[in-house]
Scaffold this motif. Structure first.
Motif, mmCIF file in Angstrom:
data_model
loop_
_atom_site.group_PDB
_atom_site.id
_atom_site.type_symbol
_atom_site.label_atom_id
_atom_site.label_comp_id
_atom_site.label_asym_id
_atom_site.label_seq_id
_atom_site.Cartn_x
_atom_site.Cartn_y
_atom_site.Cartn_z
ATOM 1 N N MET A 108 41.409 22.385 57.995
ATOM 2 C CA MET A 108 42.504 22.942 57.000
ATOM 3 C C MET A 108 41.503 23.225 55.920
ATOM 4 S SD MET A 108 45.414 23.026 56.074
ATOM 5 C CE MET A 108 46.513 22.088 57.132
ATOM 6 N N ASN A 109 41.675 24.446 55.526
ATOM 7 C CA ASN A 109 40.935 25.182 54.298
ATOM 8 C C ASN A 109 42.311 25.593 53.401
ATOM 9 O OD1 ASN A 109 38.532 25.587 55.344
ATOM 10 N ND2 ASN A 109 39.332 27.329 56.437
ATOM 11 N N TRP A 110 42.116 25.424 52.107
ATOM 12 C CA TRP A 110 42.927 25.300 50.912
ATOM 13 C C TRP A 110 42.160 26.052 49.688
ATOM 14 C CZ3 TRP A 110 42.899 23.404 45.888
ATOM 15 C CH2 TRP A 110 44.004 23.466 45.283
ATOM 16 N N GLN A 111 43.163 26.979 49.035
ATOM 17 C CA GLN A 111 42.721 27.663 47.829
ATOM 18 C C GLN A 111 43.760 27.588 46.924
ATOM 19 O OE1 GLN A 111 40.233 30.161 47.362
ATOM 20 N NE2 GLN A 111 41.167 29.825 45.189
ATOM 21 N N SER A 112 43.339 26.972 45.836
ATOM 22 C CA SER A 112 44.248 27.016 44.657
ATOM 23 C C SER A 112 44.666 28.339 43.953
ATOM 24 C CB SER A 112 43.524 26.279 43.394
ATOM 25 O OG SER A 112 42.456 26.900 43.110
ATOM 26 N N ASP A 113 45.731 28.207 43.236
ATOM 27 C CA ASP A 113 46.191 29.493 42.447
ATOM 28 C C ASP A 113 44.942 30.052 41.824
ATOM 29 O OD1 ASP A 113 48.403 28.310 43.093
ATOM 30 O OD2 ASP A 113 49.239 28.104 41.013
ATOM 31 N N ILE A 114 44.923 31.700 42.046
ATOM 32 C CA ILE A 114 44.005 32.569 41.512
ATOM 33 C C ILE A 114 44.960 33.585 40.783
ATOM 34 C CG2 ILE A 114 42.366 31.820 43.114
ATOM 35 C CD1 ILE A 114 42.687 34.749 44.631
ATOM 36 N N TYR A 115 44.050 34.364 39.824
ATOM 37 C CA TYR A 115 44.521 35.373 39.655
ATOM 38 C C TYR A 115 43.350 36.353 38.805
ATOM 39 C CZ TYR A 115 43.619 33.714 34.645
ATOM 40 O OH TYR A 115 43.098 33.010 33.435
ATOM 41 N N MET A 116 43.726 37.397 38.790
ATOM 42 C CA MET A 116 42.671 38.399 38.012
ATOM 43 C C MET A 116 43.437 39.318 37.487
ATOM 44 S SD MET A 116 40.298 39.421 41.487
ATOM 45 C CE MET A 116 39.949 38.065 42.738
ATOM 46 N N ASP A 117 42.909 39.766 36.031
ATOM 47 C CA ASP A 117 43.423 40.597 35.128
ATOM 48 C C ASP A 117 42.770 42.043 35.209
ATOM 49 O OD1 ASP A 117 44.878 38.709 33.912
ATOM 50 O OD2 ASP A 117 43.319 38.142 32.432
ATOM 51 N N ASP A 118 43.667 43.043 34.853
ATOM 52 C CA ASP A 118 43.165 44.289 34.830
ATOM 53 C C ASP A 118 43.060 44.832 36.192
ATOM 54 O OD1 ASP A 118 43.037 44.496 32.247
ATOM 55 O OD2 ASP A 118 41.089 43.838 32.093
ATOM 56 N N ARG A 119 44.044 44.600 37.261
ATOM 57 C CA ARG A 119 44.064 45.212 38.394
ATOM 58 C C ARG A 119 45.261 46.224 38.663
ATOM 59 N NH1 ARG A 119 39.506 44.610 40.145
ATOM 60 N NH2 ARG A 119 38.744 42.478 39.421
ATOM 61 N N GLY A 120 45.067 47.067 39.367
ATOM 62 C CA GLY A 120 46.040 48.094 39.593
ATOM 63 C C GLY A 120 45.847 49.351 38.520
ATOM 64 N N PRO A 121 46.731 50.363 38.566
ATOM 65 C CA PRO A 121 46.619 51.630 37.851
ATOM 66 C C PRO A 121 46.748 51.360 36.230
ATOM 67 C CG PRO A 121 48.473 51.750 39.113
ATOM 68 C CD PRO A 121 47.967 50.779 39.657
ATOM 69 N N ASN A 122 47.809 50.234 36.100
ATOM 70 C CA ASN A 122 48.278 49.961 34.860
ATOM 71 C C ASN A 122 47.854 48.658 34.106
ATOM 72 O OD1 ASN A 122 50.041 52.253 34.772
ATOM 73 N ND2 ASN A 122 51.718 51.061 35.858
ATOM 74 N N GLY A 123 46.747 48.315 34.847
ATOM 75 C CA GLY A 123 46.070 46.878 34.361
ATOM 76 C C GLY A 123 46.947 45.908 34.528
ATOM 77 N N GLU A 124 47.387 45.773 35.735
ATOM 78 C CA GLU A 124 48.387 44.413 36.024
ATOM 79 C C GLU A 124 47.401 43.229 36.430
ATOM 80 O OE1 GLU A 124 50.540 48.081 37.434
ATOM 81 O OE2 GLU A 124 48.831 47.477 37.822
#
Length: 76
Positions: free
Chosen positions: A1-17
């Motif tokens: 079993m492999n588990w990954q916690s919540d992740i996020y990255m800023d400034d993605r996409g054309p509008n910095g989403e």
């Protein structure tokens, strides 16, 4: 079993989403069979439940789908 916690990255996409991915788990199974004194067969099943997840937030690539691999090892 492999588990990954919540992740996020800023400034993605054309509008910095913000890219966000919730926590997920990916299950795998392995079976080993001793064919003879010299030969061993191993069967690996990956992503058994075919979970859809991103392998990276930078390019939006999905992780590997359900798959299997058979390996043979001969020792002499």
């Amino acid at each position: 079993m492999n588990w990954q916690s919540d992740i996020y990255m800023d400034d993605r996409g054309p509008n910095g989403e913000r890219f966000t991915q919730k926590a997920y788990a990916v299950a795998g199974l392995m079976a080993l069979y001793q064919v003879s004194a010299q030969l061993v067969a191993t069967l690996n099943f990956n992503n058994v439940f075919d979970k859809k997840y991103y392998s990276t937030g930078m390019d939006g690539y999905y992780g590997d789908p359900r798959n299997a691999m058979l390996s043979l090892r001969y020792q002499f």
